[in-house]
Design an enzyme around this catalytic site. Structure first.
Site, short mmCIF file in Angstrom:
data_model
loop_
_atom_site.label_atom_id
_atom_site.label_comp_id
_atom_site.label_asym_id
_atom_site.label_seq_id
_atom_site.Cartn_x
_atom_site.Cartn_y
_atom_site.Cartn_z
N TYR A 8 0.84 -1.21 0.00
CA TYR A 8 0.00 0.00 0.00
C TYR A 8 0.87 1.26 0.00
O TYR A 8 0.61 2.21 -0.73
CB TYR A 8 -0.91 -0.02 1.23
CG TYR A 8 -2.00 1.02 1.24
CD1 TYR A 8 -3.17 0.83 0.51
CD2 TYR A 8 -1.87 2.19 1.98
CE1 TYR A 8 -4.19 1.77 0.52
CE2 TYR A 8 -2.88 3.14 2.00
CZ TYR A 8 -4.02 2.93 1.27
OH TYR A 8 -5.03 3.88 1.28
N LYS A 26 0.87 3.98 -3.05
CA LYS A 26 0.46 5.37 -2.83
C LYS A 26 1.61 6.35 -3.07
O LYS A 26 1.38 7.49 -3.49
CB LYS A 26 -0.12 5.54 -1.42
CG LYS A 26 -1.44 4.80 -1.22
CD LYS A 26 -2.52 5.27 -2.21
CE LYS A 26 -3.87 4.65 -1.91
NZ LYS A 26 -4.94 5.14 -2.80
#
Length: 256
Positions: A154, A158
């Site tokens: 993640y 991002k």
């Protein structure tokens, strides 16, 4: 927030069935916008918005180029333009150290959270360039700016969104198209709930939640309406000189 800037504007939202997506859609709708709502799971959206001519609901996988091309074309077929694009679809990562993360899970998170954002930009940007106006808001994350233990896929995804956001802003500047990102911390949504409940052995969800809260200076999670307020601001003429930024909305977490 009531900005009176979205009457008859066409707003395209991916991840529209999630907690933030739902609230953002409702806030734009209440200010006179027309909506194109995209999600893989559209049952809730169809139940919520029945037989409305000002709302187009499309089922699509944001990681499939044909599906992305199609939702953009369907939006144009229905409304003729796209004024605002909330490039929002995303999934969480499993809570594991890097050495325990599977390649399959790593790629799945990158596909949805990074490739999905890229494909949205790839097909919406030409539409806005042709219009010579538009506003794009990409959903990054507070961990797109810093590191975090246990959710490396993640974090990587991002960080990539933050980079894409900057490049897109530079490529769109000559066409009066602004591109910005938001970097939320924890939000009161089911995604955060699932992340909290994905605990290690012998750790209670309540203990994990308290650990998160202890790392937030404001000592609470964001409300979905607070995220929506920022998105509306970045989509409105009030932010007409802002592009290429990633706005932190994390209760002060990144300031520590």
């Amino acid at each position: 927030m009531k900005l009176h800037a979205f009457e008859e504007k066409i707003v395209l939202i991916t991840g529209a069935a999630g907690g933030v997506g739902q609230r953002v859609a409702l806030d734009f709708l209440n200010q006179g916008a027309k909506l194109v709502l995209v999600d893989l799971n559209i049952a809730l959206l169809k139940k919520q918005y029945k037989n409305r001519d000002d709302i187009l609901i499309i089922q699509a996988d944001v990681t499939e180029e044909g599906g992305v091309r199609n939702y953009v074309q369907e939006a144009l077929n229905k409304f003729g333009r796209i004024d605002i694009f909330f490039n929002n679809a995303g999934i969480e990562a499993r809570n594991n150290l890097i050495e325990d993360q599977s390649v399959e899970d790593f790629l799945k998170v990158l596909h949805v959270n990074t490739l999905g954002v890229f494909l949205g930009l790839k097909y919406v940007i030409p539409v806005m360039k042709k219009q010579n106006e538009g506003a794009i808001i990409n959903t990054a994350s507070s961990v797109g700016l810093v590191g975090s233990i246990g959710i490396s896929p993640y974090v990587a995804a991002k960080h990539a969104v933050v980079g894409l956001n900057k490049s897109a802003a530079l490529e769109c500047a000559d066409y009066n198209v602004r591109v910005n990102a938001i970097a939320p911390g924890f939000i009161e949504t089911n995604l955060t709930k699932r992340l909290i409940e994905d605990t290690k052995e012998n750790q209670k969800a309540s203990e994990r939640e308290q650990l998160f809260l202890n790392n937030i200076p404001l000592k609470r999670f964001a409300k979905v309406e607070e995220i929506s307020n920022l998105i509306q601001y970045l989509a409105s003429p009030l932010s007409s000189y802002i592009t290429g930024t990633c706005v932190e909305i994390d209760g002060g977490r990144a300031a520590k």
